[in-house]
Design a protein around this motif. Structure first.
Motif, short mmCIF file in Angstrom:
data_model
loop_
_atom_site.label_atom_id
_atom_site.label_comp_id
_atom_site.label_asym_id
_atom_site.label_seq_id
_atom_site.Cartn_x
_atom_site.Cartn_y
_atom_site.Cartn_z
N ASP A 180 57.97 9.98 4.95
CA ASP A 180 56.75 9.51 4.32
C ASP A 180 55.55 10.05 5.10
O ASP A 180 55.45 9.84 6.31
N PRO A 181 54.66 10.80 4.45
CA PRO A 181 53.53 11.40 5.18
C PRO A 181 52.60 10.37 5.83
O PRO A 181 51.86 10.70 6.75
N ASN A 182 52.67 9.13 5.36
CA ASN A 182 51.80 8.09 5.90
C ASN A 182 52.51 7.17 6.88
O ASN A 182 51.88 6.31 7.49
N ASP A 183 53.82 7.35 7.02
CA ASP A 183 54.59 6.47 7.91
C ASP A 183 55.80 7.23 8.42
O ASP A 183 56.78 7.42 7.69
N ALA A 184 55.74 7.69 9.67
CA ALA A 184 56.81 8.52 10.23
C ALA A 184 58.14 7.79 10.33
O ALA A 184 59.19 8.42 10.45
N ASP A 185 58.13 6.45 10.27
CA ASP A 185 59.36 5.68 10.38
C ASP A 185 60.07 5.50 9.04
O ASP A 185 61.19 5.00 8.98
N THR A 186 59.41 5.89 7.95
CA THR A 186 59.97 5.69 6.61
C THR A 186 60.46 7.02 6.04
O THR A 186 59.76 8.02 6.07
N THR A 187 61.70 7.00 5.53
CA THR A 187 62.27 8.20 4.92
C THR A 187 62.70 7.90 3.49
O THR A 187 62.93 6.75 3.12
N CYS A 188 62.84 8.97 2.71
CA CYS A 188 63.26 8.85 1.32
C CYS A 188 64.28 9.95 1.03
O CYS A 188 64.05 11.12 1.33
N THR A 189 65.42 9.57 0.46
CA THR A 189 66.46 10.54 0.12
C THR A 189 66.10 11.26 -1.17
O THR A 189 65.76 10.62 -2.17
N LEU A 190 66.16 12.59 -1.13
CA LEU A 190 65.88 13.38 -2.33
C LEU A 190 66.93 13.08 -3.40
O LEU A 190 68.10 12.89 -3.10
N GLY A 191 66.51 13.05 -4.65
CA GLY A 191 67.45 12.79 -5.73
C GLY A 191 67.85 11.33 -5.86
O GLY A 191 68.85 11.01 -6.52
N TRP A 192 67.10 10.44 -5.24
CA TRP A 192 67.41 9.00 -5.31
C TRP A 192 66.48 8.32 -6.31
O TRP A 192 65.29 8.63 -6.33
N PRO A 193 67.01 7.40 -7.14
CA PRO A 193 68.42 6.96 -7.23
C PRO A 193 69.31 7.96 -7.97
O PRO A 193 70.51 8.00 -7.74
N VAL A 194 68.71 8.77 -8.86
CA VAL A 194 69.47 9.84 -9.52
C VAL A 194 68.57 11.08 -9.53
O VAL A 194 67.35 10.98 -9.64
N PRO A 195 69.15 12.28 -9.41
CA PRO A 195 68.33 13.50 -9.40
C PRO A 195 67.72 13.77 -10.77
O PRO A 195 68.43 13.79 -11.77
N GLU A 196 66.42 13.96 -10.80
CA GLU A 196 65.73 14.29 -12.03
C GLU A 196 65.65 15.81 -12.19
O GLU A 196 65.64 16.55 -11.21
N PRO A 197 65.57 16.31 -13.44
CA PRO A 197 65.52 17.77 -13.66
C PRO A 197 64.35 18.45 -12.96
O PRO A 197 64.45 19.63 -12.60
N ASP A 198 63.24 17.74 -12.76
CA ASP A 198 62.07 18.37 -12.15
C ASP A 198 61.98 18.12 -10.65
O ASP A 198 60.94 18.39 -10.03
N ASP A 199 63.07 17.63 -10.04
CA ASP A 199 63.08 17.40 -8.60
C ASP A 199 63.40 18.73 -7.91
O ASP A 199 64.54 19.00 -7.50
N ASP A 200 62.39 19.57 -7.79
CA ASP A 200 62.59 20.95 -7.31
C ASP A 200 63.18 21.00 -5.91
O ASP A 200 64.03 21.86 -5.62
N ALA A 201 62.75 20.11 -5.03
CA ALA A 201 63.25 20.14 -3.65
C ALA A 201 64.75 19.89 -3.61
O ALA A 201 65.49 20.56 -2.88
#
Length: 468
Positions: free
Chosen positions: A139-160
């Protein structure tokens, strides 16, 4: 049926079952959807042939099925680890990992692939040498917070997410094809050129992985093989250990130096750079051309971003230049006589020092730029060590140069340069305005008058007279 003959499974996915718990209102968990996406993409890379990507949906439920697990591992070409805190906490995952490495034997180093589903602070020793793809972001505003790509399901436009899937499938396809071809290794394989890739700050993690993969695909060995340690002295030790084997030191620079202290104000990037600078290895640094250096608050780091070895270009262009440098034949000692020139300048004159350093480098000279941030060299011993092995020492004098600092550095140059045999050639690079009436005259000091701009004729006379 597996793509690679002699195996039942092409890819054995080792993961913690907690990482595959389906989110609310979903039928499948993240790892299952990841496996499906990987299988489809990998099939495209293998000319449409369907690979066998196997996931353990039941073995971990019964610890008595050890022999069956061992058999599945033995019949698998690749172990793909979905690394996460739950994975490291799982005793069963540890058994899978160690079981595969024991049956894979000598090929374990190349047949284990790692992805990170979430941030992992400390890896187990046997995984320290594997660079994983990071399927999470901070999270760019909180170094202690992370987010898994494709969560909860991968969307077609989730380029990363899809870019990482494609990258992983490409690497797997290459390995499976090579394993399937069973080409014999040459009796004495040629030694590959090597480059040290400095640890980048977290915001450049993806770019660093891209550079590593690009160089490896071009046949260049990238060091270090494992993760960098977090402690400054341990990191210095790793860089010192690897550099003697390397032709290049490659460093990616972002807008911030990351964690730093008074002892190392340029953060980990500065620590690694200092070691490389002392080694004399060729240094190639990169920053995004869109980075507004003038807006960087840290003055020392701002000067660092404007260093003579820093290229502001597209990443693809930079990667190509690194490959060209690494694959070119090392210059023989006779090409420049092993001559080293140290440029000393205040931070206010960093751009002037960069101009001079770039020209000297173009003349096949080794160059070290000592940019003094505080108007006095704190590390006197390192300063003395550099001058004692240098052929030339140039003090930069510009319109904003503090005269007291200038005279002090000339005296230091005389003192420590005299320890070099033959004595280090001393010079002043005069970039004052043409209207200035200040003149320089020091016994034994060469005067390089470039007030109207860089004068190649004047500089070439200095270079030609450097002692071999």
């Amino acid at each position: 049926m597996a793509f690679v003959l002699g195996f039942e499974h092409d890819v054995f996915v080792s993961y913690a079952h907690r990482d595959d718990d389906p989110p609310p209102r979903e039928d499948a968990g993240w790892v299952t959807l990841f496996g499906q996406a990987l299988r489809k993409t990998l099939s495209q890379k293998l000319d449409g042939r369907a690979p066998d990507v196997w996931m353990d949906h039941r073995l971990a439920e019964n610890a008595q099925l050890g022999p069956e697990l061992q058999a599945q591992l033995q019949r698998s070409a690749v172990l793909l680890i979905v690394l996460s805190p739950p994975y490291l906490a799982s005793e069963w995952c540890q058994k899978e990992r160690q079981g595969f490495m024991s049956v894979a034997g000598g090929r374990a180093a190349s047949s284990v692939f790692v992805i990170e589903k979430d941030r992992v602070r400390d890896r187990p020793p046997e995984l320290s040498n594997f660079v994983g793809r990071r399927f999470w972001k901070e999270d760019p505003n909180d170094a202690d917070t992370t987010c898994t790509l494709g969560w909860p399901v991968p969307e077609p436009d989730d380029d990363a997410y899809w870019s990482l899937i494609n990258s992983l499938a490409s690497k797997l396809a290459i390995y499976l094809q090579e394993l399937g071809s069973k080409k014999p290794e040459p009796a004495h394989p040629p030694q590959r050129p090597a480059a040290l890739l400095a640890q980048a700050t977290d915001d450049l993690f993806d770019e660093s992985v891209q550079v590593r993969e690009y160089l490896e695909q071009a046949g260049i060995e990238v060091l270090p093989k494992g993760e960098y340690p977090g402690e400054p002295e341990a990191m210095r030790a790793v860089v010192r250990e690897c550099l003697p084997r390397c032709r290049l030191f490659v460093q990616l620079l972002g807008p911030k130096p990351g964690r730093r202290s008074e002892a190392w104000p340029l953060g980990m990037p500065g620590l690694q750079y200092d070691v490389a600078q002392q080694s004399g290895v060729r240094i190639l640094q990169w920053r995004d051309p869109r980075l507004e250096v003038a807006s960087v608050a840290n003055e020392a780091y701002r000067s660092f971003l404007n260093g003579a070895n820093v290229t502001a270009s597209g990443l693809e262009e930079f990667k190509s230049s690194v490959v060209r440098e690494a694959q070119s034949e090392p210059k023989s000692p006779q090409a420049n006589g092993g001559r080293l020139v140290v440029i000393d300048a205040l931070a206010e004159d960093a751009s002037v020092a960069q101009e001079l350093g770039s020209w000297l480098s173009s003349q096949q000279l080794d160059v070290i730029q000592w940019v003094d941030q505080k108007g006095g060299s704190d590390d006197v011993q390192r300063f003395a060590d550099m001058l004692s092995v240098s052929n030339g020492f140039v003090v930069v004098c510009g319109d904003r140069t503090d005269q007291r600092w200038f005279y002090r550095q000339v005296q230091q140059g005389r003192k420590y340069g005299a320890q070099h045999v033959p004595q280090t050639a001393l010079a002043v690079y005069d970039r004052l305005s043409p209207e200035q009436n200040t003149t320089f005259s020091f016994p034994g000091l060469r005067y390089l008058n470039c007030r109207r701009g860089l004068d190649e004729q004047v500089l070439r006379q200095f270079v030609d007279n450097l002692a071999q």
